[in-house]
Design a protein around this motif. Structure first.
Motif, PDB file in Angstrom:
ATOM      1  N   ASN A 410       0.809  -1.226   0.000  1.00 20.90           N
ATOM      2  CA  ASN A 410       0.000   0.000   0.000  1.00 20.90           C
ATOM      3  C   ASN A 410       0.839   1.273   0.000  1.00 20.90           C
ATOM      4  OD1 ASN A 410      -2.455   1.350  -0.011  1.00 20.90           O
ATOM      5  ND2 ASN A 410      -2.781   1.192   2.203  1.00 20.90           N
ATOM      6  N   HIS A 411       1.934   1.288  -0.758  1.00 19.46           N
ATOM      7  CA  HIS A 411       2.792   2.474  -0.791  1.00 19.46           C
ATOM      8  C   HIS A 411       2.080   3.699  -1.364  1.00 19.46           C
ATOM      9  CE1 HIS A 411       5.882  -0.591  -0.128  1.00 19.46           C
ATOM     10  NE2 HIS A 411       6.714   0.392   0.210  1.00 19.46           N
ATOM     11  N   ILE A 412       1.148   3.483  -2.301  1.00 26.76           N
ATOM     12  CA  ILE A 412       0.460   4.605  -2.926  1.00 26.76           C
ATOM     13  C   ILE A 412      -0.314   5.413  -1.878  1.00 26.76           C
ATOM     14  CG2 ILE A 412      -1.625   3.291  -3.478  1.00 26.76           C
ATOM     15  CD1 ILE A 412       0.046   5.991  -5.676  1.00 26.76           C
ATOM     16  N   TYR A 413      -0.758   4.752  -0.832  1.00 28.98           N
ATOM     17  CA  TYR A 413      -1.470   5.399   0.278  1.00 28.98           C
ATOM     18  C   TYR A 413      -0.579   6.471   0.910  1.00 28.98           C
ATOM     19  CZ  TYR A 413      -4.120   5.340   4.769  1.00 28.98           C
ATOM     20  OH  TYR A 413      -4.855   5.648   5.894  1.00 28.98           O
ATOM     21  N   VAL A 414       0.666   6.131   1.155  1.00 36.65           N
ATOM     22  CA  VAL A 414       1.606   7.074   1.767  1.00 36.65           C
ATOM     23  C   VAL A 414       1.930   8.206   0.793  1.00 36.65           C
ATOM     24  CG1 VAL A 414       3.822   7.311   2.961  1.00 36.65           C
ATOM     25  CG2 VAL A 414       2.576   5.156   3.079  1.00 36.65           C
ATOM     26  N   VAL A 415       2.099   7.859  -0.477  1.00 30.59           N
ATOM     27  CA  VAL A 415       2.391   8.881  -1.488  1.00 30.59           C
ATOM     28  C   VAL A 415       1.270   9.911  -1.534  1.00 30.59           C
ATOM     29  CG1 VAL A 415       2.700   9.279  -3.962  1.00 30.59           C
ATOM     30  CG2 VAL A 415       3.845   7.342  -2.860  1.00 30.59           C
ATOM     31  N   LYS A 416       0.023   9.456  -1.507  1.00 30.69           N
ATOM     32  CA  LYS A 416      -1.129  10.365  -1.538  1.00 30.69           C
ATOM     33  C   LYS A 416      -1.138  11.274  -0.304  1.00 30.69           C
ATOM     34  CE  LYS A 416      -3.363   8.971  -5.298  1.00 30.69           C
ATOM     35  NZ  LYS A 416      -3.678   9.891  -6.413  1.00 30.69           N
ATOM     36  N   ASP A 443       3.672  -1.734 -11.559  1.00 31.86           N
ATOM     37  CA  ASP A 443       3.779  -0.898 -12.755  1.00 31.86           C
ATOM     38  C   ASP A 443       3.028   0.418 -12.589  1.00 31.86           C
ATOM     39  OD1 ASP A 443       5.290  -2.840 -13.872  1.00 31.86           O
ATOM     40  OD2 ASP A 443       3.735  -3.627 -15.214  1.00 31.86           O
ATOM     41  N   GLN A 444       1.806   0.343 -12.074  1.00 27.72           N
ATOM     42  CA  GLN A 444       0.988   1.538 -11.918  1.00 27.72           C
ATOM     43  C   GLN A 444       1.642   2.519 -10.939  1.00 27.72           C
ATOM     44  OE1 GLN A 444      -3.056   0.696 -10.825  1.00 27.72           O
ATOM     45  NE2 GLN A 444      -3.666   2.846 -10.713  1.00 27.72           N
ATOM     46  N   LEU A 445       2.175   1.997  -9.846  1.00 26.13           N
ATOM     47  CA  LEU A 445       2.855   2.856  -8.863  1.00 26.13           C
ATOM     48  C   LEU A 445       4.081   3.518  -9.480  1.00 26.13           C
ATOM     49  CD1 LEU A 445       3.315   3.916  -5.970  1.00 26.13           C
ATOM     50  CD2 LEU A 445       4.566   1.784  -5.499  1.00 26.13           C
ATOM     51  N   ILE A 481       6.426   4.579   8.983  1.00 25.80           N
ATOM     52  CA  ILE A 481       5.037   4.381   8.591  1.00 25.80           C
ATOM     53  C   ILE A 481       4.916   3.035   7.900  1.00 25.80           C
ATOM     54  CG2 ILE A 481       5.365   5.647   6.417  1.00 25.80           C
ATOM     55  CD1 ILE A 481       2.410   6.637   6.807  1.00 25.80           C
ATOM     56  N   TYR A 482       3.852   2.318   8.212  1.00 26.11           N
ATOM     57  CA  TYR A 482       3.665   0.962   7.682  1.00 26.11           C
ATOM     58  C   TYR A 482       2.204   0.793   7.279  1.00 26.11           C
ATOM     59  CZ  TYR A 482       4.851  -3.988   7.201  1.00 26.11           C
ATOM     60  OH  TYR A 482       5.114  -5.256   6.707  1.00 26.11           O
ATOM     61  N   PRO A 483       1.869   1.019   5.992  1.00 27.82           N
ATOM     62  CA  PRO A 483       0.468   1.089   5.567  1.00 27.82           C
ATOM     63  C   PRO A 483      -0.108  -0.202   5.000  1.00 27.82           C
ATOM     64  CG  PRO A 483       1.877   1.901   3.825  1.00 27.82           C
ATOM     65  CD  PRO A 483       2.797   1.453   4.931  1.00 27.82           C
ATOM     66  N   LEU A 525      -7.588   1.555   4.329  1.00 24.99           N
ATOM     67  CA  LEU A 525      -8.545   1.791   3.246  1.00 24.99           C
ATOM     68  C   LEU A 525      -9.135   3.200   3.308  1.00 24.99           C
ATOM     69  CD1 LEU A 525     -10.431  -1.632   3.372  1.00 24.99           C
ATOM     70  CD2 LEU A 525      -8.716  -0.920   1.705  1.00 24.99           C
ATOM     71  N   ASP A 526      -8.808   3.934   4.351  1.00 28.63           N
ATOM     72  CA  ASP A 526      -9.370   5.268   4.555  1.00 28.63           C
ATOM     73  C   ASP A 526      -8.235   6.287   4.534  1.00 28.63           C
ATOM     74  OD1 ASP A 526     -10.549   7.604   5.385  1.00 28.63           O
ATOM     75  OD2 ASP A 526     -11.639   6.703   7.057  1.00 28.63           O
ATOM     76  N   LEU A 527      -8.083   6.990   3.413  1.00 34.64           N
ATOM     77  CA  LEU A 527      -6.986   7.937   3.250  1.00 34.64           C
ATOM     78  C   LEU A 527      -7.105   9.101   4.234  1.00 34.64           C
ATOM     79  CD1 LEU A 527      -4.458   8.291   1.506  1.00 34.64           C
ATOM     80  CD2 LEU A 527      -5.815   9.694  -0.045  1.00 34.64           C
TER      81      LEU A 527
END
Length: 770
Positions: A410-416, A443-445, A481-483, A525-527
């Protein structure tokens, strides 16, 4: 040494038995010469040091340590012949010091005498296997495969430990724990740093000697099982330790690592496991295609146990590659059948395994959680060996995220979250650091990160870094951080707390089990939830400092040595337990139910939410590996052992779904059920059901032997194949309801009750169905 005795004269005088150990009255003068030599050596005035040491040795020729220093300084001064003579003089006094052979090896290597250097390094390593730089030198000289040949049996253990094990073995208390390291070796063939599962196995290796010293005779031996050949090979513990040390310390250039692996493999020796011994699989058990070997070991009274890290392939398959999920699910069923007990890395995973056993299997086995260590294992960071890039990184504030970079983490969560922080606070936001190898579905990340210029240069990504550098990054971060969406444990959370660093993490699966009240949690699941936790943490610096202080005061790290001691202790206790019948696996064929052999049946059982009851582990001897449809006999005589819940001496009917290879048009075989024979002919490539009768033996066991008769021969293209089996079932002869239940499953559309009750059909005549 003008006007003085030659080194050969001093060497001769230094030999034991020549009276040279008596000191003269001018001891203080000799000490002054030695100190002067040490000062010159420390100042790298090599020629001056050799002059002082040679004068000292004229008076005290029996000082082995100074002969070595004389040799070292002579080497640095370029006086190679003199240095070699000095090392030989030291070895004449004491041949059992590893460092002297090491230094002589360095000299010989510098002189271009490769073979002689190898011999010196080998002798050094033989004397001191652990932490010896001779290991790396042998790898550089491409001589790693010679290490195993140079080591004597038992050199992996200290003399006292060997004696304890010998005494325990004599008293019957010396069971051996065979630790499977196949997954670790396979992983290091393509990676140069350790990940979660492999870190656990590597720590079991590193801590095994400490356990052996304190245990009452139990021995740990690393092994490489050959599941296709049904053999077990031991490898040298000390070489595996050296391999792990190389990886942890970052001495991991690919060629060197490959040579280290070669050195380990060169020590393979066949071992025979005895009743009471244990085969422990702590790595990825699903890398194997067949588990017949484990079944055979169980028959022999060997305990088999598997360490389960998570059940993500079952509970969260959306986060795992499909091929890995299929392999895991197939293998998990098989290892449950053959394990004496199951170990898990957390209470959470233990609960998941117990639920699976209750809901999907028809037996239960002990499931014991042994929670992992919460330390990285590198407390004293060597700044001189830290990558300068990380030293530069630490001049600014950063938040650290350690995890394989894949969809589940879930790295994209931290990026957001960081995008929003930068938008709101601009330059006051700390950098973000990802540490982990690239994994699955990224790939998407990667495209997203590239399009954002990696958060405008605020995001740093590092792959496969050594533990020393990782420890430095932990020590200097603001917090971690560990998402992750799902974990069996979550090592980085424990490592963060172990370094006194706060961690904000997902409040799912096993993660809260690690941090308890010392972490802050969010919904992965909750940004908005994640943003609120992170922004509040960054905004309250006094609170962050107080949080870190509370961790330092309250958190009790679990060392890897504690974890290994606990795990090996559990294995040791189960090895000694004589109350459990370890000679039988856990496979039970229920009365009136068809048990398939082929792996293709497992997804169907799963899809229909049926119990995962199969006949896969009834095969005892004379069989090839399992295929999607079933299994071929590898010999004319092949045996099955069927565990049932029936009482001994019960008259039983066995139903077997059989076929021949395509080239065997007409064949026959004899079915023996606990000694009662039934002859079956008319066999062919089209699968047909056949029945045979016999009696149940002690423990509810039905022993079946299939003897392939005429019509079978060795095919040049297909190899040696005899009878093939797809399914089996059992029912008591006097239980008409169970037999009718089976016939309804065997015959498409069911069997009319009048036909089903005919004596011929139920007494053993073939039931033909495709």
């Amino acid at each position: 040494m003008e006007g003085k005795r030659s080194i050969q004269d001093l060497w001769a005088a230094a030999r034991p038995g020549r009276g040279i150990f008596r000191k003269t009255p001018s001891d203080s003068d000799h000490a002054d010469l030695r100190r002067a030599g040490d000062r010159a050596r420390d100042a790298q005035r090599w020629s001056e040091a050799t002059t002082c040491y040679s004068k000292y040795l004229e008076q005290i020729p029996g000082d082995t340590a100074i002969w070595v220093q004389f040799g070292n300084c002579s080497k640095e001064a370029g006086q190679y012949k003199q240095a070699l003579e000095a090392y030989d003089a030291a070895l004449a006094l004491d041949d059992a010091t590893a460092d002297t052979h090491l230094q002589k090896g360095h000299l010989l290597k510098t002189m271009g005498r490769r073979d002689d250097a190898i011999a010196s390094y080998l002798r050094s390593y033989e004397l001191q296997p652990n932490g010896n730089p001779a290991f790396d030198e042998l790898l550089r000289l491409d001589a790693g495969t010679l290490i195993g040949a140079a080591m004597r049996e038992g050199d992996d253990l200290g003399v006292q430990a060997q004696e304890r094990i010998r005494r325990a073995a004599t008293s019957g208390d010396g069971a051996t724990i065979y630790l499977d390291v196949t997954d670790l070796i396979d992983y290091l063939r393509v990676n140069i740093s350790l990940s979660g599962i492999q870190r656990v196995v590597s720590n079991l290796i590193v801590c095994s000697e400490e356990f052996m010293k304190s245990s009452n005779g139990s021995r740990v031996r690393p092994v490489l099982p050959d599941f296709n050949g049904s053999l077990v090979y031991a490898v040298r513990l000390s070489l595996i330790e050296q391999l792990v040390a190389m990886v942890r310390e970052g001495r991991t250039e690919r060629p060197m690592l490959d040579r280290a692996i070669e050195a380990v493999l060169s020590t393979k020796s066949l071992v025979e496991l005895n009743p009471g011994d244990t085969l422990l699989i702590a790595g990825a058990f699903w890398i194997y295609g067949r588990y017949d070997l484990l079944n055979q070991l169980r028959q022999h009274g060997v305990r088999v146990t598997v360490f389960i890290h998570d059940l993500l392939q079952i509970t969260n398959p959306e986060y795992v590659e499909a091929a890995v999920t299929r392999a895991f699910r197939r293998s998990f069923v098989d290892v449950l059948y053959v394990s004496s007990y199951i170990l898990t890395n957390s209470k959470f995973v233990a609960g998941e395994v117990e639920r699976y056993l209750k809901q999907r299997m028809n037996f239960s086995i002990p499931t014991i959680p042994v929670t992992l260590g919460t330390e990285l294992g590198m407390r004293n960071v060597r700044l001189t060996s830290v990558n300068p890039e990380y030293l530069e990184l630490a001049t600014e504030e950063y938040v650290l995220c350690v995890a394989t970079i894949e969809i589940r983490k879930n790295h994209i969560y931290v990026v957001k979250i960081w995008e929003r922080l930068i938008e709101e606070f601009g330059g006051h936001v700390p950098n973000l650091v990802f540490v982990g190898k690239w994994g699955w579905e990224i790939d998407q990340l990667q495209k997203y990160l590239a399009s954002s210029d990696y958060l405008g240069g605020r995001l740093y990504i590092y792959n496969e870094i050594p533990d020393n550098d990782l420890a430095f990054l932990y020590q200097h971060c603001l917090f971690t951080i560990y998402p992750s969406f799902a974990e069996g444990w979550g090592l980085p959370v424990g490592e963060s707390l172990g370094y006194g660093k706060p961690s904000v993490a997902s409040k799912v699966t096993a993660i809260p089990e690690i941090g308890g009240p010392l972490c802050k949690y969010f919904d992965p699941l909750d940004l908005e939830d994640g943003y609120a936790v992170v922004s509040a943490t960054l905004s309250d610096r006094p609170g962050l400092a107080a949080w870190a202080a509370r961790i330092e005061k309250q958190f009790e790290p679990k060392t890897w040595n504690d974890f290994c001691s606990e795990l090996f202790g559990v294995v040791q206790r189960y090895g000694r337990d004589k109350t459990i019948d370890h000679s039988r696996n856990n496979s039970i064929v229920e009365i009136g139910e068809i048990a398939p052999f082929g792996s293709a049946a497992l997804p169907l059982l799963e899809e229909k939410s049926q119990k995962m009851v199969t006949a896969r582990m009834t095969r005892m001897s004379g069989w090839h590996g399992l295929e999607a449809w079933g299994c071929w006999a590898a010999k004319r005589r092949a045996t099955l052992k069927v565990n049932t819940r029936l009482a001994p001496d019960t008259d039983v009917m066995v139903y077997l779904h059989l076929r021949t290879p395509d080239w065997a048009e007409v064949a026959d075989c004899t079915i023996k059920v606990n000694g009662t024979s039934t002859f079956v002919d008319g066999l062919g490539p089209v699968p047909r059901w056949h029945t045979a009768t016999g009696t149940v033996s002690d423990g509810g066991v039905v022993d079946i032997t299939l003897v392939s008769g005429k019509g079978f021969f060795q095919s040049a293209s297909d190899g040696e194949r005899y009878i093939g089996i797809l399914d089996l079932a059992v029912a008591p002869v006097d239980d008409a309801a169970a037999r009718l239940q089976l016939l309804d499953q065997i015959v498409p559309g069911g069997v009319p009750r009048a036909d089903a009750s005919s004596g011929m059909t139920l007494a053993g005549a073939p039931i033909a169905t495709s």
